[in-house]
Design an enzyme around this catalytic site. Structure first.
Site, mmCIF file in Angstrom:
data_model
loop_
_atom_site.group_PDB
_atom_site.id
_atom_site.type_symbol
_atom_site.label_atom_id
_atom_site.label_comp_id
_atom_site.label_asym_id
_atom_site.label_seq_id
_atom_site.Cartn_x
_atom_site.Cartn_y
_atom_site.Cartn_z
ATOM 1 C CG ASP A 59 -99.062 -18.711 -12.446
ATOM 2 O OD1 ASP A 59 -98.365 -18.448 -13.436
ATOM 3 O OD2 ASP A 59 -98.932 -19.753 -11.764
ATOM 4 C CE LYS B 88 -100.774 -22.590 -12.986
ATOM 5 N NZ LYS B 88 -99.515 -23.352 -13.137
#
Length: 287
Positions: free
Chosen positions: A136, A12
């Site tokens: 995350d 990401k």
């Protein structure tokens, strides 16, 4: 089912990152937009009947007790399963880059072993496990580009237009704890709103920033080198996460220019969703 092969764990990018405060327990309050990209690790899982967990590094070596093994152990303990697994990892994502590589490996492990072991845990159950592994991990489990707040637990899906992005990783990495513990870190950014972002994402991101970047540039000269190289290409760069990778938007027909040997450069495409999105749902994966 005895094995699952070629399972992706994508990276990401933080399109911006603002630090809006700090909780009494020391955790920082953040706001960010996370965008999935097509740069990924690949994992392979084989079921073991002896209950043991093992790992094989097919490319770059990993720490002895990496997040994939820790995720497998957490799932094994929470579910009470007697199954074990052998995990093979093709590690392509650079470490300490701010791209969520370890967290993505953990999320992919939770989703794959949930299926391989026939556990049928729901997405919410997996996210509860994932949050204990890393802030995350729930984002990768939920599998959509998202507006992220709190310490990473408040996740709201957002629609992002398809983009090409040039990602540059210097040779040196950055330790997340070193960045967040720096006394000069800005911790009082004015909170933004998801409505403000949704109204005009391009204008919002143009004005936004990564609050960790000034500290990171002081701790790691490679961050500045990477940003300066992007600037020499006529591109405006920004650091992702806690670094040390930086990125810039690129045209669809952009060709990757020659970069100094100290910089790893990759042209990536955004993803609308995680390749495993739907492997776990609120009612279990139901397969």
């Amino acid at each position: 089912m005895q094995s699952i092969h070629d399972v992706p764990a994508p990276a990401k990018l933080n399109l911006f990152l603002h630090v809006t405060g700090r909780r009494p327990d020391g955790y920082h309050l953040l706001q960010s937009v996370f965008m999935l990209i097509d740069w990924a690790d690949t994992l392979h899982f084989e079921r073991r009947g002896d209950g043991q967990l093992s790992r094989e590094d097919l490319l770059a070596p990993l720490p002895a007790d990496d997040l994939a093994l820790r995720a497998a152990r957490a799932l094994q303990t929470a579910s009470g399963t007697t199954w074990g697994a052998h995990i093979s990892v093709e590690k392509r994502l650079p470490a300490q880059a701010g791209m969520g590589g370890g967290s993505s490996d953990a999320a992919t492990t939770l989703m794959a072993l949930n299926r391989l072991w026939g556990l049928d845990l729901t997405l919410e159950q997996l996210c509860a496990l994932g949050m204990r592994l890393g802030a995350d991990v729930p984002f990768f489990l939920r599998g959509r580009n998202a507006w992220v707040e709190g310490i990473g637990e408040e996740i709201t899906p957002v629609a992002l237009p398809p983009r090409q992005v040039l990602v540059v990783k210097p040779a040196d990495g950055l330790d997340t704890s070193a960045v967040f513990s720096d006394p000069n870190l800005k911790r009082d950014s004015t909170p933004a709103t998801i409505a403000g972002f949704a109204a005009d994402p391009l204008a919002f991101l143009t004005k936004a920033r990564n609050d960790l970047q000034p500290v990171a540039q002081r701790l790691c000269a490679g961050v500045s080198q990477a940003l300066e190289w992007l600037q020499s290409q006529g591109l405006a760069g920004r650091m992702t996460g806690s670094g040390s990778a930086v990125f810039a938007w690129a045209a669809p027909d952009h060709s990757v220019p020659k970069a100094p040997d100290a910089l790893l450069v990759r042209l990536c495409s955004s993803l609308e969703a995680h390749p495993l999105a739907g492997w776990a749902t609120s009612d279990g994966f139901g397969r």
